[in-house]
Enzyme design. Structure first.
Site, PDB file in Angstrom:
ATOM      1  N   ASP A 281     -40.002  16.737 -89.940  1.00  0.00           N
ATOM      2  CA  ASP A 281     -41.229  16.168 -90.484  1.00  0.00           C
ATOM      3  C   ASP A 281     -42.354  16.675 -89.579  1.00  0.00           C
ATOM      4  O   ASP A 281     -42.111  17.139 -88.456  1.00  0.00           O
ATOM      5  CB  ASP A 281     -41.175  14.646 -90.528  1.00  0.00           C
ATOM      6  CG  ASP A 281     -42.229  14.080 -91.476  1.00  0.00           C
ATOM      7  OD1 ASP A 281     -43.134  14.849 -91.885  1.00  0.00           O
ATOM      8  OD2 ASP A 281     -42.164  12.889 -91.813  1.00  0.00           O
TER       9      ASP A 281
HETATM   10  C1  BGC Z   1     -44.977  12.953 -93.888  1.00  0.00           C
HETATM   11  C2  BGC Z   1     -44.106  13.843 -94.761  1.00  0.00           C
HETATM   12  C3  BGC Z   1     -44.941  14.968 -95.315  1.00  0.00           C
HETATM   13  C4  BGC Z   1     -45.563  15.724 -94.163  1.00  0.00           C
HETATM   14  C5  BGC Z   1     -46.389  16.910 -94.611  1.00  0.00           C
HETATM   15  C6  BGC Z   1     -45.782  13.715 -92.866  1.00  0.00           C
HETATM   16  O1  BGC Z   1     -46.779  12.931 -92.305  1.00  0.00           O
HETATM   17  O2  BGC Z   1     -44.170  11.996 -93.247  1.00  0.00           O
HETATM   18  O3  BGC Z   1     -43.514  13.092 -95.788  1.00  0.00           O
HETATM   19  O4  BGC Z   1     -44.162  15.786 -96.135  1.00  0.00           O
HETATM   20  O5  BGC Z   1     -46.401  14.860 -93.435  1.00  0.00           O
HETATM   21  O6  BGC Z   1     -47.582  16.502 -95.161  1.00  0.00           O
END
Ligand code: BGC
Length: 729
Positions: free
Chosen positions: A236
């Site tokens: 993530d």
């Molecule tokens: C989130 C993810 C997301 C990623 C990219 C993170 O803050 O937890 O679900 O895909 O950002 O935007």
């Protein structure tokens, strides 16, 4: 390939301007997408584009010096999709979403998301499907199949046990192996085995002391050795801390990527702390992924997906996932031509979806009133609300210098307080009242208790005042819940005549609600989570961060924020003491009364279950059949749930299968067939670290909801079935 090039391939190209977590965004290739990998032109390796999210592709709708727009379809939230209990619907929505990914020039959609609804107040529950792993896994698999049918990839997330937003970047989930395997890994296991997602996103949190992105047990032993997964894992955004451990664990791609990570990879290889063989494994997998992408195949994307056709899919899907929670005195469907008064600020400010990376930049949102265009409306009341809503929004614009406000938006506006006279006038002038209650939430924060789970005093007063005024004139009131997660309903549900749980239904929401209210569509959604009587009834409530306030740094990048001397309970660590008793597993087993049970939802018609039969044996699987007949006066679809009860009877009922009929005309019937294998009857055995199906008497229970079992069949497992596992946490 040089070492430098290998290091480049393991990390994304970053998010200029962001030193730490924020919602993913890049200006490369597809502006507003979450990130890209690095191109290596010398070798003909293109950069691929990764974009959020679960309700549709999230990219910037406009670009500097460009008159074209790039709006995407805001599909209904995942919770609504799950409420349809219709995997075919999830697949169709996936097909449309995936087409927008392809036509806007992206390669991977960072979706679907399937963390479990462990507690009603997780700020991201709207992005997730259910409190049950079987429905989560099946819906994910269907969505993945639909999206990937376009030749683009998915990233199922957040692997695993990311069940709170508060301090998510550092939270250590303290959990036993059985609930981890049976609840938090199970949905991912189903999705991996039934749909082969191209990528998986590891989560921010730790499990029993180890960051998931640094856990070889999780990312290699469970995922690749036990489940035979052959795609890639990405972090993530800014997740984890130790790059050597991440690479070794099999967390192939580090997103969004920083120059420091590249330096660290090269330095650790040089110092012998990171094996080049580990790097090579991940590089190979990333190359295999890139070979599959539209970017590598030089797909000539149009930037013109058929948004009109996709809006129609969103509208139909949204109507099928809405849930009729109450309908007394035949309030719904509405009488044609009924004059309606629309109360509640949300009637004039419909919520299409949640905030953060789960948000979508849609071209429009159909409001409730636009949806109800065929009905005469109380204009005086509408004008009063519209003035208030526009005025409030004008005065409370998000501050462009405040990143939190930009991402999360402003808190929802308070309810307008009407005078007794205003309510009485509306009641005299109209035939029926609608009161809409709205909620919104998203990543970085969990939802709050007062005014969020519990209604505000103003909302309670509004429901009371409107129901009193209308009932005193023999008129009816419908409450519409335009929400993304569970709220308290026990204290007020007796007041209105009907309650429609519309969820956050995407950009076509107003049309979909009207389709249900008018009877054009017969409601056929059912709950994929329980609505408890009170938060104190939730087993994980004592082990969940309630109403905490965190610093900006802790919200945005908890893994980078300084840790306190004494780790804080439910923030730095969370004990999953409730074990298996999440949602209905708890309420049913411990006989706690609830407001609306798991699997519950009403229809405008009625169904009978006839001729329930079971055949087969534990060796080849049991075949269960039931004839579902529409015994009412309107067309409709019915969802049948199959629960198991094991010889231990603990938890008492657990979902093992479900199916939905096609639309049945009055009098029509359909035979639904289920195959239940001995593996479906297995429980995780802590002592043996294995899946174990004990010999003995099991029951297969056919239910309209978990609390309304209509038939029970006994089946016998003759021989013990044992499936040993490798990893242990
Ligand atoms: C989130 C993810 C997301 C990623 C990219 C993170 O803050 O937890 O679900 O895909 O950002 O935007």
């Amino acid at each position: 390939m040089t070492l430098d090039e290998k290091a480049d391939l393991l990390i994304g190209t970053g998010m200029p301007g962001f030193g730490g977590p924020a919602v993913g965004q890049t200006q490369n290739l597809v502006p507003g997408a979450a990130g890209t990998t690095k191109a290596i032109p010398r070798l003909g390796i293109p950069a691929i584009v990764l974009a959020d999210g679960p309700a549709g592709i999230r990219i910037s709708p406009t670009r500097p010096n460009d008159t074209q727009t790039y709006y995407a379809t805001a599909f209904p939230i995942a919770t609504l999709i799950a409420s349809s209990w219709n995997p075919e619907l999830a697949e169709n929505v996936g097909k449309a979403m995936g087409n927008e990914v392809l036509e806007y020039g992206a390669d991977i959609l960072l979706a679907p998301a399937l963390n479990l609804h462990r507690h009603p107040l997780n700020g991201r529950n709207f992005e997730y499907y259910s409190e049950d792993p079987v429905i989560s896994g099946k819906m994910t698999a269907a969505a993945v199949r639909g999206i990937q049918s376009n030749g683009v990839g998915t990233s199922i997330k957040h692997f695993a046990a990311n069940n709170q937003e508060s301090l998510r970047g550092r939270n250590d989930v303290i959990i036993k192996n059985r609930p981890l395997r049976e609840l938090y890994l199970k949905g991912f296991e189903i999705a991996v085995k039934e749909s082969s997602p191209w990528t998986i996103m590891s989560s921010y949190n730790k499990i029993n002391g180890t960051y998931t992105s640094e856990s070889r047990d999780l990312l290699t032993t469970v995922l690749r050795d036990e489940w035979k997964y052959n795609g890639i894992v990405m972090t993530d955004w800014f997740g984890g801390t130790d790059i050597v451990k991440q690479v070794h664990a099999g967390n192939d791609l580090l997103m969004p990527g920083t120059p420091q990570q590249k330096e660290a990879i090269l330095k650790n290889i040089k110092e012998g702390k990171l094996a080049i063989s580990d790097v090579d494994v991940n590089v190979k997998r990333i190359l295999e992924l890139i070979l599959k992408t539209p970017k590598f195949k030089k797909y000539p994307f149009s930037n013109k997906p058929d948004l009109k056709a996709h809006a129609a899919i969103a509208r139909q899907a949204a109507a099928e996932g809405m849930i009729l929670l109450k309908n007394e005195r035949q309030t719904l469907p509405l009488n044609p031509g009924a004059k309606i008064a629309a109360f509640g600020v949300t009637s004039y400010d419909f919520v299409a979806g949640g905030t953060g990376s789960g948000d979508v930049y849609e071209a429009y949102v159909v409001s409730l009133l636009e949806g109800l265009a065929g009905y005469p409306i109380d204009d005086k009341l509408s004008r009063r609300y519209k003035e208030y809503v526009t005025g409030y929004k004008e005065k409370h614009k998000p501050d462009p210098n405040n990143i939190l406000e930009l991402i999360l938006g402003k808190p929802r506006m308070p309810e307008l307080v009407l005078s007794e006279k205003e309510v009485a006038e509306a009641a005299a002038a109209t035939d029926l009242a609608i009161v809409t209650i709205g909620r919104n939430s998203g990543e970085f924060e969990d939802r709050k208790t007062k005014g969020d789970f519990y209604l505000t005093d103003e909302e309670q007063n509004l429901i009371s005042a409107v129901t009193q005024a209308y009932h005193s004139q023999g008129k009816k009131v419908v409450v519409i819940l335009n929400i993304g997660g569970v709220i308290e309903t026990a204290s007020w549900k007796s007041k209105p005549d009907a309650i429609l749980l519309a969820w956050q239904a995407g950009q076509e929401g107003g049309h979909s609600v009207a389709d249900i209210l008018s009877g054009h569509v017969t409601p056929s959604g059912k709950l994929t989570m329980t609505f408890p009587n009170d938060l104190s009834d939730v087993a994980s409530n004592v082990n969940f961060p309630l109403d905490v306030k965190l610093s900006f740094q802790e919200m945005m990048g908890a893994n980078m924020a300084p840790a306190p001397e004494v780790p804080r309970r439910n923030l730095d660590f969370t004990h999953y003491d409730e074990n298996l008793y999440v949602g209905y597993r708890d309420y049913v087993t411990h006989k706690k009364p609830v407001s609306f049970p798991f699997g519950f939802g009403l229809s405008y018609t009625t169904f009978s279950y006839e001729n329930v039969k079971v055949s087969g044996n534990s060796q080849n699987g049991f075949n269960l059949t039931v004839n579902v007949k529409n015994t009412g006066k309107r067309k409709g679809k019915e969802i049948v749930q199959v629960y198991r009860s094991t010889p231990d009877n603990d938890p008492q009922k657990e979902l093992v299968a479900f199916a939905k009929t096609r639309e049945l005309a009055p009098g029509e019937q359909e035979t639904l067939r289920f195959k239940i294998t001995a593996e479906d009857l297995a429980s995780f055995n802590e002592a043996g670290n294995c899946w174990l199906t004990k010999p003995g008497a099991y029951k297969l229970l056919l239910g309209k909801s978990v609390d309304e079992i209509v038939a029970s069949q006994s089946v016998e497992v003759k021989n013990k079935l044992e499936k040993p596992l490798i990893a242990r946490f």
